[in-house]
Design a protein around this motif. Sequence first.
Motif, PDB file in Angstrom:
ATOM      1  N   PHE A  22       0.781  -1.326   0.021  1.00  0.00           N
ATOM      2  CA  PHE A  22      -0.013  -0.092  -0.003  1.00  0.00           C
ATOM      3  C   PHE A  22       0.804   1.293   0.044  1.00  0.00           C
ATOM      4  O   PHE A  22       0.345   2.265  -0.509  1.00  0.00           O
ATOM      5  N   ASP A  23       2.106   1.037   0.510  1.00  0.00           N
ATOM      6  CA  ASP A  23       2.922   2.299   0.432  1.00  0.00           C
ATOM      7  C   ASP A  23       3.522   2.616  -0.778  1.00  0.00           C
ATOM      8  O   ASP A  23       3.966   3.854  -0.890  1.00  0.00           O
ATOM      9  N   ASP A  24       3.126   1.710  -1.703  1.00  0.00           N
ATOM     10  CA  ASP A  24       3.839   1.887  -3.191  1.00  0.00           C
ATOM     11  C   ASP A  24       2.568   2.728  -3.995  1.00  0.00           C
ATOM     12  O   ASP A  24       2.691   2.990  -5.210  1.00  0.00           O
ATOM     13  N   VAL A  25       1.509   2.894  -3.460  1.00  0.00           N
ATOM     14  CA  VAL A  25       0.377   3.632  -3.951  1.00  0.00           C
ATOM     15  C   VAL A  25       0.025   4.915  -3.595  1.00  0.00           C
ATOM     16  O   VAL A  25       0.064   5.428  -2.323  1.00  0.00           O
ATOM     17  N   GLU A  26       0.027   6.162  -4.441  1.00  0.00           N
ATOM     18  CA  GLU A  26      -0.298   7.265  -4.189  1.00  0.00           C
ATOM     19  C   GLU A  26      -1.416   7.993  -4.889  1.00  0.00           C
ATOM     20  O   GLU A  26      -1.694   7.635  -6.084  1.00  0.00           O
ATOM     21  N   LEU A  27      -2.549   8.261  -4.175  1.00  0.00           N
ATOM     22  CA  LEU A  27      -3.814   8.622  -4.795  1.00  0.00           C
ATOM     23  C   LEU A  27      -3.558  10.058  -4.952  1.00  0.00           C
ATOM     24  O   LEU A  27      -3.157  10.859  -4.179  1.00  0.00           O
ATOM     25  N   ILE A  28      -4.158  10.463  -6.127  1.00  0.00           N
ATOM     26  CA  ILE A  28      -4.182  11.887  -6.485  1.00  0.00           C
ATOM     27  C   ILE A  28      -5.305  12.719  -6.026  1.00  0.00           C
ATOM     28  O   ILE A  28      -6.503  12.529  -6.318  1.00  0.00           O
ATOM     29  N   HIS A  29      -4.840  13.872  -5.241  1.00  0.00           N
ATOM     30  CA  HIS A  29      -6.034  14.320  -4.395  1.00  0.00           C
ATOM     31  C   HIS A  29      -6.794  15.333  -5.449  1.00  0.00           C
ATOM     32  O   HIS A  29      -6.223  15.828  -6.403  1.00  0.00           O
ATOM     33  N   SER A  30      -7.921  15.827  -4.911  1.00  0.00           N
ATOM     34  CA  SER A  30      -8.614  17.029  -5.512  1.00  0.00           C
ATOM     35  C   SER A  30      -8.615  18.124  -4.813  1.00  0.00           C
ATOM     36  O   SER A  30      -9.276  17.950  -3.579  1.00  0.00           O
ATOM     37  N   SER A  31      -8.338  19.054  -5.179  1.00  0.00           N
ATOM     38  CA  SER A  31      -8.448  20.636  -4.283  1.00  0.00           C
ATOM     39  C   SER A  31      -9.824  21.349  -4.085  1.00  0.00           C
ATOM     40  O   SER A  31      -9.933  21.828  -3.057  1.00  0.00           O
ATOM     41  N   ILE A  32     -10.664  21.015  -5.220  1.00  0.00           N
ATOM     42  CA  ILE A  32     -12.029  21.598  -4.893  1.00  0.00           C
ATOM     43  C   ILE A  32     -13.095  20.630  -5.148  1.00  0.00           C
ATOM     44  O   ILE A  32     -13.440  20.024  -5.986  1.00  0.00           O
ATOM     45  N   PRO A  33     -13.570  20.233  -3.636  1.00  0.00           N
ATOM     46  CA  PRO A  33     -14.516  18.930  -3.618  1.00  0.00           C
ATOM     47  C   PRO A  33     -15.808  19.528  -4.163  1.00  0.00           C
ATOM     48  O   PRO A  33     -16.356  20.345  -4.374  1.00  0.00           O
ATOM     49  N   LYS A  34     -16.684  18.341  -4.498  1.00  0.00           N
ATOM     50  CA  LYS A  34     -17.999  18.307  -4.875  1.00  0.00           C
ATOM     51  C   LYS A  34     -19.038  18.047  -3.774  1.00  0.00           C
ATOM     52  O   LYS A  34     -20.096  18.345  -3.950  1.00  0.00           O
ATOM     53  N   TYR A  35     -18.450  17.116  -2.956  1.00  0.00           N
ATOM     54  CA  TYR A  35     -19.463  16.636  -1.854  1.00  0.00           C
ATOM     55  C   TYR A  35     -19.228  17.263  -0.290  1.00  0.00           C
ATOM     56  O   TYR A  35     -17.778  17.214   0.002  1.00  0.00           O
ATOM     57  N   ASN A  36     -20.111  17.395   0.279  1.00  0.00           N
ATOM     58  CA  ASN A  36     -19.945  17.363   1.783  1.00  0.00           C
ATOM     59  C   ASN A  36     -19.671  16.219   2.456  1.00  0.00           C
ATOM     60  O   ASN A  36     -20.199  15.176   1.954  1.00  0.00           O
ATOM     61  N   LEU A  37     -19.029  16.238   3.679  1.00  0.00           N
ATOM     62  CA  LEU A  37     -18.838  14.946   4.226  1.00  0.00           C
ATOM     63  C   LEU A  37     -19.890  13.920   4.445  1.00  0.00           C
ATOM     64  O   LEU A  37     -19.886  12.836   4.421  1.00  0.00           O
ATOM     65  N   ASP A  38     -21.011  14.536   4.990  1.00  0.00           N
ATOM     66  CA  ASP A  38     -22.389  13.759   5.274  1.00  0.00           C
ATOM     67  C   ASP A  38     -22.804  13.390   3.896  1.00  0.00           C
ATOM     68  O   ASP A  38     -23.916  12.674   4.080  1.00  0.00           O
ATOM     69  N   GLU A  39     -22.551  13.827   2.737  1.00  0.00           N
ATOM     70  CA  GLU A  39     -23.277  13.109   1.409  1.00  0.00           C
ATOM     71  C   GLU A  39     -22.674  11.905   1.197  1.00  0.00           C
ATOM     72  O   GLU A  39     -22.794  11.317   0.063  1.00  0.00           O
ATOM     73  N   ILE A  40     -21.364  11.673   1.672  1.00  0.00           N
ATOM     74  CA  ILE A  40     -20.652  10.452   1.322  1.00  0.00           C
ATOM     75  C   ILE A  40     -20.956   9.234   1.865  1.00  0.00           C
ATOM     76  O   ILE A  40     -21.452   8.954   3.067  1.00  0.00           O
ATOM     77  N   ASP A  41     -21.277   8.119   0.868  1.00  0.00           N
ATOM     78  CA  ASP A  41     -21.961   6.945   1.243  1.00  0.00           C
ATOM     79  C   ASP A  41     -20.873   5.745   1.295  1.00  0.00           C
ATOM     80  O   ASP A  41     -20.245   5.514  -0.042  1.00  0.00           O
ATOM     81  N   LEU A  42     -21.057   5.130   2.164  1.00  0.00           N
ATOM     82  CA  LEU A  42     -19.860   4.135   2.356  1.00  0.00           C
ATOM     83  C   LEU A  42     -20.328   2.616   1.958  1.00  0.00           C
ATOM     84  O   LEU A  42     -19.624   1.621   2.151  1.00  0.00           O
ATOM     85  N   SER A  43     -21.556   2.443   1.712  1.00  0.00           N
ATOM     86  CA  SER A  43     -22.295   1.291   1.649  1.00  0.00           C
ATOM     87  C   SER A  43     -21.909   0.387   0.474  1.00  0.00           C
ATOM     88  O   SER A  43     -21.154   1.118  -0.615  1.00  0.00           O
ATOM     89  N   THR A  44     -21.835  -0.777   0.472  1.00  0.00           N
ATOM     90  CA  THR A  44     -21.493  -1.749  -0.644  1.00  0.00           C
ATOM     91  C   THR A  44     -22.156  -2.737  -0.500  1.00  0.00           C
ATOM     92  O   THR A  44     -23.009  -3.123   0.301  1.00  0.00           O
ATOM     93  N   HIS A  45     -21.987  -3.484  -1.581  1.00  0.00           N
ATOM     94  CA  HIS A  45     -22.939  -4.925  -1.960  1.00  0.00           C
ATOM     95  C   HIS A  45     -21.730  -6.087  -2.302  1.00  0.00           C
ATOM     96  O   HIS A  45     -21.117  -5.920  -3.270  1.00  0.00           O
TER      97      HIS A  45
END
Length: 335
Positions: A22-45
């Motif tokens: 996992f230390d070999d992976v760098e995620l590219i961040h985004s400076s201007i977000p679209k979503y508020n924290l409480d709009e983010i959905d962690l659910s899966t199937h």
Amino acid sequence: MKNRKDDHIKYALEHESDYNSFDDVELIHSSIPKYNLDEIDLSTHFASHDFEFPFFINAITGGSENAKKINQKLAKVANECNLLFVTGSYSAALKNSDDDSFNIVKKENPDLQLATNIGIDKNYTAGIAAIKALNPLFLQVHVNLMQELIMPEGSRNFNEWENNLKEFVQNIEIPIILKEVGFGMTENTIKQGIKLGIKTFDISGRGGTSFAFIENMRRENSLDYLNNWGQTTVSCLLNLKDYTDKVEIIASGGVRNPLDMIKCLVLGAKAVGLSRTILELVVKYDVESIIKIVENWKTECKMIMCALNAKNIKELQNTKYVLYGKTLEFSMQKF
Ligand code: FNR
């Protein structure tokens, strides 16, 4: 008599992998977000079930007094945090009719989201017995070849495994997940599994618990040059990128924190299993403190998703990333 399950717990906690993909992976961040924290959905199937959160407590233990205490704590945390809990291999309970180290978690937490686990060396009837006892959401069938080979009392006959798996698929009515134990799965294994009817794979790669290390600690003549056998979790996920819409890929192996979890989801996993990291918490802290840590993980997952501009698990797969080191070298080669 020394219990094998207690040895596993002891040596799993002694070993810290010196390299984590996992230390070999760098995620590219985004400076201007679209979503508020409480709009983010962690659910899966996956495995025909909906889950509120994309991480779960993966197979660890059962089959001794110590294992029972650990299972009780893990199940309580899972129940309070609404997380899926997968027990260790149920075969320990099938060998001893007095064992209640598995059943107790259901008794104490009737609404727990519970799954269980059995080895591919077992006949499907062992799976049916486990299902009858625990009424799990799904059954993990684990493959642990290098562990068996290094284990002093391990199996030496393997040509039944493929047929056993075929019979599990034919005779078990709940979803089956084919699961590694920390050695990783790549395309060759997934193709074999698909042919046998498997739809969900936990690729459990190298980087965290090493069952080669654990079994070497239990041997007189250690084969410690095999301690790093297998493929890392990130290498497996990269190798299986073309399969993420054909089958369900679950990631585990070396997941330490919410950033590692998100990296697995970016690379196409439907969910992320944790064993050693949560086992460490269980031996260090009381249930209340672990619940606090796990609740924080949920918020931290949302924070990272916010900074990646991803509203849900599906959108996370659009995240750009760069690779470094051994993982980059692995990803550049065809095999
Ligand atoms: C395990 N694991 C495991 N897996 C399985 O399929 N059946 C089992 O009974 C067990 N038992 C077990 C005991 C202990 C003490 C540990 C730490 C792990 C393997 C586990 O589910 C996982 O695949 C690997 O441990 C890799 O994940 P971590 O530990 O690096 O998060």
